[in-house]
Scaffold this active site. Structure first.
Site, mmCIF file in Angstrom:
data_model
loop_
_atom_site.group_PDB
_atom_site.id
_atom_site.type_symbol
_atom_site.label_atom_id
_atom_site.label_comp_id
_atom_site.label_asym_id
_atom_site.label_seq_id
_atom_site.Cartn_x
_atom_site.Cartn_y
_atom_site.Cartn_z
ATOM 1 N N ARG A 69 23.573 115.935 11.266
ATOM 2 C CA ARG A 69 23.558 117.386 11.496
ATOM 3 C C ARG A 69 25.001 117.866 11.606
ATOM 4 O O ARG A 69 25.884 117.144 12.070
ATOM 5 C CB ARG A 69 22.816 117.716 12.791
ATOM 6 C CG ARG A 69 21.319 117.525 12.677
ATOM 7 C CD ARG A 69 20.603 118.026 13.920
ATOM 8 N NE ARG A 69 20.821 117.176 15.053
ATOM 9 C CZ ARG A 69 21.645 117.414 16.045
ATOM 10 N NH1 ARG A 69 22.361 118.535 16.073
ATOM 11 N NH2 ARG A 69 21.802 116.570 17.027
ATOM 12 N N TYR A 197 20.673 116.243 4.133
ATOM 13 C CA TYR A 197 20.372 115.395 5.291
ATOM 14 C C TYR A 197 19.242 116.004 6.143
ATOM 15 O O TYR A 197 19.264 117.203 6.460
ATOM 16 C CB TYR A 197 21.634 115.188 6.155
ATOM 17 C CG TYR A 197 21.257 114.529 7.458
ATOM 18 C CD1 TYR A 197 20.952 113.170 7.496
ATOM 19 C CD2 TYR A 197 21.093 115.268 8.616
ATOM 20 C CE1 TYR A 197 20.518 112.572 8.666
ATOM 21 C CE2 TYR A 197 20.664 114.680 9.795
ATOM 22 C CZ TYR A 197 20.374 113.336 9.811
ATOM 23 O OH TYR A 197 19.926 112.753 10.967
ATOM 24 N N GLY A 198 18.304 115.159 6.559
ATOM 25 C CA GLY A 198 17.092 115.583 7.277
ATOM 26 C C GLY A 198 17.262 116.696 8.310
ATOM 27 O O GLY A 198 16.633 117.745 8.202
ATOM 28 N N LYS A 206 14.516 120.824 13.792
ATOM 29 C CA LYS A 206 15.445 121.432 14.747
ATOM 30 C C LYS A 206 15.562 122.947 14.520
ATOM 31 O O LYS A 206 15.659 123.718 15.477
ATOM 32 C CB LYS A 206 16.827 120.795 14.625
ATOM 33 C CG LYS A 206 16.841 119.284 14.782
ATOM 34 C CD LYS A 206 16.399 118.854 16.149
ATOM 35 C CE LYS A 206 16.635 117.349 16.337
ATOM 36 N NZ LYS A 206 16.083 116.869 17.613
ATOM 37 N N HIS A 226 13.537 120.092 23.754
ATOM 38 C CA HIS A 226 13.923 118.854 23.078
ATOM 39 C C HIS A 226 13.420 117.688 23.936
ATOM 40 O O HIS A 226 14.200 116.992 24.579
ATOM 41 C CB HIS A 226 15.456 118.848 22.959
ATOM 42 C CG HIS A 226 16.008 117.812 22.049
ATOM 43 N ND1 HIS A 226 17.330 117.456 22.076
ATOM 44 C CD2 HIS A 226 15.448 117.060 21.084
ATOM 45 C CE1 HIS A 226 17.559 116.531 21.158
ATOM 46 N NE2 HIS A 226 16.431 116.270 20.550
ATOM 47 N N SER A 248 21.205 112.740 22.646
ATOM 48 C CA SER A 248 21.097 111.629 21.701
ATOM 49 C C SER A 248 21.722 110.361 22.294
ATOM 50 O O SER A 248 22.557 110.436 23.181
ATOM 51 C CB SER A 248 21.781 111.918 20.364
ATOM 52 O OG SER A 248 22.169 113.226 20.272
ATOM 53 N N CYS A 250 20.330 108.087 24.134
ATOM 54 C CA CYS A 250 19.915 107.727 25.491
ATOM 55 C C CYS A 250 18.543 107.050 25.493
ATOM 56 O O CYS A 250 17.913 106.912 26.532
ATOM 57 C CB CYS A 250 19.893 108.958 26.390
ATOM 58 S SG CYS A 250 21.536 109.564 26.796
ATOM 59 N N ASN A 254 12.658 105.182 22.363
ATOM 60 C CA ASN A 254 12.207 103.968 23.054
ATOM 61 C C ASN A 254 11.339 104.313 24.257
ATOM 62 O O ASN A 254 10.316 103.679 24.495
ATOM 63 C CB ASN A 254 13.409 103.129 23.521
ATOM 64 C CG ASN A 254 14.161 102.524 22.360
ATOM 65 O OD1 ASN A 254 13.684 102.542 21.222
ATOM 66 N ND2 ASN A 254 15.328 101.982 22.622
ATOM 67 N N ASP A 277 10.225 113.804 20.240
ATOM 68 C CA ASP A 277 11.428 114.627 20.075
ATOM 69 C C ASP A 277 11.288 116.072 20.551
ATOM 70 O O ASP A 277 12.216 116.606 21.129
ATOM 71 C CB ASP A 277 11.855 114.618 18.600
ATOM 72 C CG ASP A 277 13.285 115.092 18.396
ATOM 73 O OD1 ASP A 277 14.141 114.772 19.244
ATOM 74 O OD2 ASP A 277 13.549 115.796 17.411
ATOM 75 N N ARG A 371 17.865 106.570 9.000
ATOM 76 C CA ARG A 371 16.622 107.055 9.611
ATOM 77 C C ARG A 371 15.379 106.495 8.951
ATOM 78 O O ARG A 371 15.402 106.070 7.795
ATOM 79 C CB ARG A 371 16.566 108.596 9.458
ATOM 80 C CG ARG A 371 17.694 109.347 10.143
ATOM 81 C CD ARG A 371 17.388 109.535 11.594
ATOM 82 N NE ARG A 371 18.490 110.141 12.333
ATOM 83 C CZ ARG A 371 18.301 110.846 13.451
ATOM 84 N NH1 ARG A 371 17.099 111.042 13.925
ATOM 85 N NH2 ARG A 371 19.334 111.332 14.094
HETATM 86 C C1 OXD Z 1 18.587 114.607 17.164
HETATM 87 C C2 OXD Z 1 17.462 114.095 16.366
HETATM 88 O O1 OXD Z 1 19.725 114.633 16.666
HETATM 89 O O2 OXD Z 1 16.337 114.063 16.896
HETATM 90 O O3 OXD Z 1 18.367 115.013 18.310
HETATM 91 O O4 OXD Z 1 17.663 113.741 15.202
HETATM 92 MN MN MN Z 2 16.244 115.072 18.742
#
Ligand code: OXD
Ligand code: MN
Length: 595
Positions: A69, A197-198, A206, A226, A248, A250, A254, A277, A371
């Protein structure tokens, strides 16, 4: 093209501007998706992987200058600059439309423009919202089909006069100096150009589900956050849900798919994933806060994902998944990334498209931000409530960050307003893995700094206002899995053992356990965090024990006093938009610490 005149007129207007050779409506059928996959394989946009090992899986590589991003090129275009706030880059809407129109002009000549009708949330349900993305990229279409609910049913739900978020994406000439990710919250519009990019081009994620949705949420009385959403099932079959926000790096994905330690699974505890997310939160008729995941897939970071760190994520990628910027293993036409296992392929192509052999190359094979785009339905621990259009009732909100010293392993806020304060002071310290200085505190309120589509001061006020509407408020907590010893080792084992902390959180929500009141809030007594069967060595010959636990539950005043100064500076940026209540919370903390 559709029954909706407004939609048809907009598609025509955008086609006039971009001049595609063809326009194709994405209907959501498998036949159409399959045709597009074949076309993208033929053009080299994606590669078909080994269908015996990875059925339905493909690989894509982005341009090397287009791998993440781009916050510095992301804009919120509101009439008044103040409404975007110091947390956003701002451009005047008309100026931005004019500037970008020049870049879009004729940019789809010789190409097809795909029209993707998509829904964030269960199609046609009360809390879902519709969007249309126009794009010149099949990769975007195929990713949107995984990440959202796509197709004709969405057009039916928009109907003849329904509303939708208008998204325009063109790869144009991929010039990074002319890359723009722009949002027009007053017009429900997103324009993205010169990226593939995604996070910049899957406009449902987002751009819509956080930036535009946070703006809509403030207007309409709900919240777009988020946050992951997970359910904890107890041996009696009862499931309690929590929503958690982390910056991010952290471990959010998981945590969303955590497997509890064996002593818990043997008793019948389970964790169910609702989302990893994004959460849309509303007050339910029962006066509780309800959370739903508007997405339909995971767009997860591949490196570091393995059968130990996150088996559920890895298993989610075994079919119908698109991998981006990972290693192409030519030995068996599959994929690999750093941290997957200890057997990197020797005959391989790296994320840049060059031959790669780990024994001779000092470069990483996969990009650190490579990703996987995987359907949520693949996840072995997906919640039975994932498709419930209302979502799930939330008992606890958890904030977290990466702090070497300051924040204890877990603490609970005093009440909702104090909890909003705790979220507003969220922060992470930069690690050696990230570029730039190590140990620098970056404040990231509610992990929303890059995603609030309006002035952050107003966002805090909205959180406070929401509290007054929730009769049965969730309790608010803060966790920090990342306390370090002076030698730089992690004190707490993390991963599945984080369940031990979640157990305490759930007990607090049910008033089943006492806590110690401190300057910052309620902290556990060490005896109340279950350490049974915890086998972890902080460093060689140094087992984790209750003394270590005591240490990471302590409130170290000197660190906090320093942190307060940093918070004061951060708050000052929002000037008169900063709610008085949070300034009072900060003053209260300061006086308790210095008393
Ligand atoms: C972020 C994602 O950057 O979820 O927060 O890709
Ligand atoms: Mn995110």
């Amino acid at each position: 093209m559709t029954k909706n005149k407004k939609l048809n007129a907009w598609i025509e207007e955008m086609a006039e501007l971009n001049q595609p050779d063809n326009i194709v409506l994405i209907d959501g059928s498998e036949e159409q998706a399959e045709k597009l996959r074949a076309e993208a394989c033929a053009s080299g946009e994606i590669f078909k992987l080994n269908q015996d090992l990875l059925p339905g899986c493909y690989l894509h590589r982005t341009a090397v200058n287009d791998v993440a991003r781009v916050e510095h090129r992301t804009f919120i275009c509101t009439t008044n600059k103040e409404d975007a706030g110091p947390n956003n880059n701002w451009m005047d809407p008309q100026e931005c439309y004019a500037k970008l129109s020049k870049l879009y002009k004729n940019s789809m000549r010789g190409k097809t423009m795909y029209v993707i009708p998509y829904s964030m949330g269960v199609v046609g349900s009360e809390f879902a919202k519709n969007g249309i993305e126009l794009t010149d990229s099949i990769y975007v279409v195929l990713n949107m089909i995984i990440m959202t609910r796509v197709g004709s049913a969405v057009l039916d739900s928009i109907g003849e006069d329904g509303d939708f978020v208008k998204g325009l994406h063109s790869r144009a000439n991929m010039d990074e100096n002319e890359r723009y990710i722009t949002h027009f919250p007053e017009d429900n519009t997103i324009w993205s150009i010169n990226s593939g990019y995604g996070g910049n081009v899957l406009l449902g994620k987002k751009c819509f589900a956080l930036r535009i949705a946070s703006y809509l949420g403030r207007k309409e009385g709900w919240m777009a956050e988020h946050m992951l959403i997970l359910g904890i099932e107890s041996p009696d079959g009862n499931v309690d849900y929590l929503a958690a926000a982390f910056p991010s790096a952290c471990g959010k994905t998981n945590l969303a798919m955590l497997i509890p330690p064996e002593i818990y699974t043997q008793k019948g505890y389970k964790v169910w994933t609702v989302g990893d997310d994004i959460a849309w939160l509303r007050v339910g008729e029962d006066g509780r806060l309800w959370a739903m995941n508007p997405e339909n897939g995971f767009f997860g970071v591949a490196p570091g994902t393995n059968m130990k760190s996150n088996p559920n994520a890895l298993l989610s990628t075994k079919k119908d998944t698109i991998f981006t910027n990972v290693v192409h293993n030519l030995e068996n036409n599959s994929v690999w990334w750093e941290g997957l296992d200890k057997n990197p392929p020797h005959n391989a192509i790296d994320w840049k498209g060059n031959p790669w052999d780990p024994t001779t190359s000092d470069q990483k094979g996969a990009h650190p931000n490579s990703r996987f785009t995987a359907p949520i339905r693949n996840c072995p621990c997906v919640s039975s409530e994932f498709e419930n259009p209302k979502g799930v009732p939330i008992s606890a909100i958890v904030f977290g960050g990466r702090r070497a010293k300051t924040a204890p392993l877990v603490y609970q806020s005093r009440d909702w307003d104090n909890g909003v304060f705790v979220g507003s002071i969220m922060a992470s310290e930069t690690t050696a893995a990230a570029s730039g200085a190590v140990g620098v505190v970056r404040r990231d309120p509610m992990a929303m700094l890059p995603f609030v589509g309006y002035n952050m001061g107003d966002y805090f006020a909205h959180w406070l206002e929401m509290g007054t509407k929730i009769k049965n408020q969730p309790k608010i907590f803060n966790v920090n899995w990342f306390r370090l010893t002076d030698e730089g080792d992690f004190v707490w084992p993390g991963f599945g053992d984080n369940f031990r902390v979640l157990e305490w959180i759930m007990k607090r929500c049910k008033n089943e356990v006492d806590a110690r009141e401190t300057e910052i809030g309620y902290v556990p007594y060490a005896k109340d965090i279950n350490l049974d069967d915890l086998n972890y060595e902080i460093s060689e010959g140094r087992p984790f024990n209750v003394d270590e636990l005591e240490a990471i539950l302590s409130v170290e005043k000197d660190y906090w006093i320093k942190d307060v100064e940093n918070i004061e500076e951060f708050y000052a940026k929002f000037g008169s938009r900063m709610p008085a209540k949070l300034l009072e919370e900060l003053a209260g903390l300061k006086s308790r610490l210095t008393k």
